[in-house]
Design a protein around this motif. Structure first.
Motif, short mmCIF file in Angstrom:
data_model
loop_
_atom_site.label_atom_id
_atom_site.label_comp_id
_atom_site.label_asym_id
_atom_site.label_seq_id
_atom_site.Cartn_x
_atom_site.Cartn_y
_atom_site.Cartn_z
N GLU A 151 0.83 -1.21 0.00
CA GLU A 151 0.00 0.00 0.00
C GLU A 151 0.86 1.26 0.00
O GLU A 151 0.56 2.24 -0.70
CB GLU A 151 -0.91 -0.01 1.23
CG GLU A 151 -1.80 1.21 1.37
CD GLU A 151 -2.82 1.36 0.25
OE1 GLU A 151 -3.33 2.47 0.05
OE2 GLU A 151 -3.09 0.35 -0.44
N SER A 152 1.95 1.23 0.76
CA SER A 152 2.87 2.37 0.76
C SER A 152 3.49 2.57 -0.62
O SER A 152 3.63 3.72 -1.09
CB SER A 152 3.95 2.16 1.81
OG SER A 152 3.38 2.04 3.10
N GLY A 162 2.14 11.70 -3.80
CA GLY A 162 3.37 10.96 -3.55
C GLY A 162 4.26 11.63 -2.51
O GLY A 162 4.84 10.96 -1.64
N ARG A 163 4.36 12.96 -2.55
CA ARG A 163 5.24 13.66 -1.62
C ARG A 163 4.73 13.53 -0.19
O ARG A 163 5.49 13.25 0.74
CB ARG A 163 5.35 15.12 -2.00
CG ARG A 163 6.07 15.35 -3.34
CD ARG A 163 6.20 16.83 -3.64
NE ARG A 163 6.91 17.06 -4.89
CZ ARG A 163 7.15 18.27 -5.40
NH1 ARG A 163 6.73 19.36 -4.74
NH2 ARG A 163 7.81 18.40 -6.54
N GLN A 164 3.42 13.76 0.00
CA GLN A 164 2.86 13.65 1.34
C GLN A 164 2.95 12.21 1.86
O GLN A 164 3.28 11.98 3.03
CB GLN A 164 1.40 14.11 1.33
CG GLN A 164 0.74 14.11 2.70
CD GLN A 164 1.37 15.10 3.66
OE1 GLN A 164 1.96 16.11 3.23
NE2 GLN A 164 1.27 14.82 4.95
N ALA A 165 2.68 11.27 0.99
CA ALA A 165 2.78 9.87 1.40
C ALA A 165 4.22 9.50 1.74
O ALA A 165 4.47 8.75 2.70
CB ALA A 165 2.25 8.96 0.30
N LEU A 167 6.49 11.53 2.92
CA LEU A 167 6.82 12.14 4.20
C LEU A 167 6.24 11.35 5.36
O LEU A 167 6.92 11.11 6.37
CB LEU A 167 6.31 13.59 4.23
CG LEU A 167 6.59 14.38 5.51
CD1 LEU A 167 8.09 14.47 5.76
CD2 LEU A 167 5.96 15.78 5.42
N GLU A 168 4.99 10.94 5.21
CA GLU A 168 4.37 10.14 6.28
C GLU A 168 5.07 8.79 6.45
O GLU A 168 5.26 8.31 7.58
CB GLU A 168 2.88 9.94 5.97
CG GLU A 168 2.07 11.22 6.01
CD GLU A 168 0.63 10.99 5.61
OE1 GLU A 168 0.30 9.82 5.25
OE2 GLU A 168 -0.18 11.94 5.65
N ARG A 172 6.95 7.46 9.83
CA ARG A 172 6.60 6.19 10.47
C ARG A 172 7.82 5.28 10.59
O ARG A 172 8.03 4.65 11.64
CB ARG A 172 5.50 5.48 9.65
CG ARG A 172 4.98 4.21 10.28
CD ARG A 172 3.93 3.57 9.39
NE ARG A 172 4.52 3.07 8.15
CZ ARG A 172 5.12 1.89 8.03
NH1 ARG A 172 5.23 1.08 9.08
NH2 ARG A 172 5.62 1.52 6.88
N ARG A 173 8.63 5.20 9.56
CA ARG A 173 9.82 4.37 9.62
C ARG A 173 10.81 4.89 10.66
O ARG A 173 11.47 4.12 11.36
CB ARG A 173 10.49 4.33 8.24
CG ARG A 173 9.67 3.60 7.18
CD ARG A 173 9.54 2.12 7.51
NE ARG A 173 10.84 1.47 7.53
CZ ARG A 173 11.06 0.23 7.94
NH1 ARG A 173 10.03 -0.47 8.43
NH2 ARG A 173 12.25 -0.30 7.91
N ALA A 174 10.90 6.20 10.79
CA ALA A 174 11.80 6.78 11.80
C ALA A 174 11.34 6.41 13.21
O ALA A 174 12.16 6.12 14.09
CB ALA A 174 11.87 8.29 11.63
N ASP A 175 10.02 6.44 13.44
CA ASP A 175 9.50 6.05 14.75
C ASP A 175 9.78 4.57 15.04
O ASP A 175 10.16 4.21 16.16
CB ASP A 175 8.00 6.33 14.82
CG ASP A 175 7.69 7.82 14.77
OD1 ASP A 175 8.61 8.62 15.05
OD2 ASP A 175 6.54 8.18 14.44
N GLU A 176 9.57 3.74 14.04
CA GLU A 176 9.83 2.31 14.24
C GLU A 176 11.30 2.06 14.53
O GLU A 176 11.65 1.28 15.44
CB GLU A 176 9.39 1.52 12.99
CG GLU A 176 7.89 1.48 12.78
CD GLU A 176 7.52 0.68 11.55
OE1 GLU A 176 8.45 0.24 10.82
OE2 GLU A 176 6.32 0.50 11.30
N LEU A 177 12.17 2.70 13.78
CA LEU A 177 13.60 2.52 14.02
C LEU A 177 14.01 3.08 15.37
O LEU A 177 14.90 2.54 16.04
CB LEU A 177 14.40 3.19 12.90
CG LEU A 177 14.25 2.55 11.51
CD1 LEU A 177 15.02 3.36 10.46
CD2 LEU A 177 14.72 1.11 11.51
#
Length: 317
Positions: A151-152, A162-165, A167-168, A172-177
Motif C-alpha cells: 500500500e505504501s 506521492g510527496r505527502q505519502a 513524508l508520512e 513512520r519508519r523513523a518512529d519504528e527505528l
C-alpha cells in the motif's frame, strides 16, 4: 542258360524274365503292376488318400509339423544364430537406476529420522497446538506487513499525493527505528515476565534465553527492571552477565533480583513461546525458580538507550 530264362542287363547280373510278353508290349494280366512302378530309377511313394475331418483335427491338435528345410538351415547356422540377443546397457539406464536408488535411500533416512525424533514424540498435544498457533500468528503478521508495504508503494507512485505519502512513510519508519534502537518510548499490549529465584539464583543465561524467545515470538520493545527499580532498555546490542550475590549485569548496569521483563507484542504468541517444552519456564522451574507471566493491555516501555556517538559516519542529505 537259355535266353528265355535270363536276359543280359549289362552289369554282369542276369535279370529274370518278367511275365510280360514280347519286348515293348504290356503285360496282358489285369493285376499286373505298372512298369513305371517297378523301375529302379523311380522313387517309391505310398498312395495318397484323403483325410477325414476327424483325422485332420487330430493332426492339427498334435502341433504344427516342423519344416525339414527350416530345421536344416537352423542346424547349419549354429547355436550363435539361435541364441537370443542380450539387452544393451546404456548410460541413460545406469543414471536412472542410480537416481532411483538415491531417492529410495533419502526416503528411508527421512522416515527413520522422523519416526525416531524424541522431541516430537515427547511433545504433548497442547504444546503442538500452541506451536502451530504461534506459526499461524507469525504468518498473519508477515502478511499484514507485506500488505502495508504494498500500500505504501502504491501511494508513493500515485502522483500528487506521492510527496505527502513519502513524508508520512519516512516519519513512520523513523518512529519504528527509534523504538527498535531504544531511543523512543513505546506502549502497547504485551506481557510482564517476572523471575523469582528458588534454590539457585536466576542466571544471565536464563534471562538471555527469555529475551531470545520473546524476540522470536515478535516482541517489538523490551526493558528489564530489578528489585531496586533500576531499569535498562533491551536492544539488539544488550548483553547480560552474572553479578555477585545473584545480581545481574545488563549493559554494564548492576540489577538485583527479582527481575521483571516488560515486553510489547502479541501476548498469546509470546506466552506460547515461553511455555514450550524445554523453554524458559521449564528451565527455571528445573533450577527451583518460578516464572510468572501476566498479560498487559497497555505495557509501557519507558527506559531509553543512550544513542551511540558517531565518530566517523555522517548522515547523507
Amino acid at each position: 542258360m537259355s535266353s528265355e530264362e535270363h536276359t543280359e542287363t549289362g552289369t554282369g547280373w542276369p535279370q529274370p524274365a518278367g511275365p510280360s510278353g514280347p519286348a515293348g508290349e504290356p503285360d496282358p494280366r489285369p493285376e499286373a503292376p505298372d512298369p513305371d512302378e517297378l523301375s529302379p530309377l523311380a522313387p517309391e511313394s505310398a498312395p495318397q488318400r484323403e483325410e477325414s475331418p476327424v483325422e485332420e483335427a487330430d493332426r492339427v491338435g498334435e502341433g504344427t509339423p516342423v519344416d525339414p528345410g527350416r530345421a536344416a538351415a537352423e542346424a547349419s547356422a549354429g547355436p550363435a544364430a539361435v541364441a537370443p540377443a542380450r539387452p544393451r546397457v546404456t548410460s541413460a539406464g545406469v543414471m536412472i537406476a542410480a537416481l532411483l536408488a538415491l531417492l529410495g535411500f533419502t526416503l528411508v533416512v527421512q522416515l527413520k529420522s522422523t519416526s525416531t525424533d524424541p522431541t516430537v514424540a515427547a511433545t504433548r498435544q497442547e504444546d503442538l497446538v500452541r506451536i502451530l498457533y504461534d506459526l499461524n500468528s507469525r504468518e498473519v503478521r508477515l502478511r499484514q506487513d507485506i500488505a502495508a508495504l504494498e500500500e505504501s508503494q502504491r501511494q508513493l507512485r500515485s502522483g500528487e499525493q506521492g510527496r505527502q505519502a513519502a513524508l508520512e512513510e519516512a516519519t513512520r519508519r523513523a518512529d519504528e527505528l527509534g523504538i527498535l534502537a531504544g531511543t523512543l518510548p513505546a506502549t502497547g499490549p504485551g506481557l510482564s515476565v517476572r523471575f523469582e529465584p528458588g534454590g539457585k539464583p536466576i542466571s544471565a543465561s536464563r534471562v538471555l534465553d527469555a529475551v531470545q524467545e520473546l524476540r522470536g515470538a515478535g516482541a517489538e520493545a523490551m526493558q528489564i527492571s530489578g528489585g531496586d527499580r533500576a531499569t535498562v532498555r533491551i536492544i539488539a546490542s544488550t548483553f547480560f552477565l552474572d553479578g555477585e550475590n545473584g545480581s545481574l549485569v545488563v549493559d554494564g548496569r548492576r540489577l538485583t533480583g527479582p527481575f521483571t521483563i516488560t515486553v510489547i507484542g502479541d501476548p498469546a504468541t509470546m506466552r506460547t513461546a515461553l511455555n514450550i517444552p524445554g523453554g524458559v519456564v521449564a528451565s527455571v522451574a528445573g533450577d527451583g525458580g518460578t516464572v510468572i507471566v501476566e498479560d498487559r493491555e497497555a505495557a509501557v516501555v519507558s527506559a531509553l538507550h543512550a544513542p551511540i556517538k558517531l565518530e566517523h559516519a555522517r548522515p547523507v542529505s
